[in-house]
Design a protein around this motif. Structure first.
Motif: not given
Length: 185
Positions: A66-84
């Motif tokens: 579940n930690t890996a799942v949540l961190l993967t989700s966080g990575w996707q969220a970071a991709r969404a928030a990229r300025p470009g």
């Protein structure tokens, strides 16, 4: 170029991470979870034997998954928030982040199924009551956050993306602290 269009484009691209409301939310979340984690740790010192016995009934490998799942989700969220990131890229990343968040919820509920029977057992002291309070509070935040991620993906706006992804990373951070304290200590 029309000045109104230029100003709107700049506002849409400008990160709103310094927004006062956002930081109030972040610090209030950290304070609430901090209080719960301190209570859990204090009870763990007071009832060390009961907490050690209770931890034997937790599913640490499932929690690690579940930690890996949540961190993967966080990575996707970071991709969404990229300025470009384009609106389409942000939308796709937010949806994937939400789906991983909902997967976290499903795995956690499956894990609860094996643990709920220990609640109230005097042999484990207050461990399971505090465990369900702490992890359940986090679970509700993740479930609600995943729904907000989906809502924001429907109407992508830079300020909304920054707000929800920042909060999403707070939920990640809380779980990263919670996981070793609850499952491995």
């Amino acid at each position: 170029m029309d000045m109104t269009v230029s100003t709107r484009a700049q506002e849409d691209e400008a990160p709103d991470a310094g927004d006062f409301l956002l930081w109030i939310l972040v610090w209030s979340e950290l304070a609430a979870f901090g209080i719960l984690l301190v209570a859990f740790m204090v009870a763990g010192v007071v009832q060390a034997d009961q907490f050690a016995a209770a931890r034997l009934h937790l599913n640490a490998p499932l929690a690690a998954l579940n930690t890996a799942v949540l961190l993967t989700s966080g990575w996707q969220a970071a991709r969404a928030a990229r300025p470009g990131a384009t609106r389409g890229e942000a939308r796709g990343a937010l949806i994937v982040a939400a789906l991983f968040g909902l997967l976290f919820v499903a795995i956690k509920l499956f894990e609860y199924r094996g643990e709920i029977g220990h609640t109230g057992d005097e042999a484990y002291g207050v461990f399971f009551e505090l465990y369900f309070l702490l992890t359940g509070f986090h679970l509700l935040h993740v479930a609600f956050g995943a729904l907000v991620l989906l809502l924001v993906s429907w109407r992508v706006g830079r300020a909304n993306v920054v707000l929800i992804t920042t909060l999403w990373h707070v939920f990640d951070l809380i779980w990263i602290v919670m996981f070793p304290l609850v499952y491995l200590a």
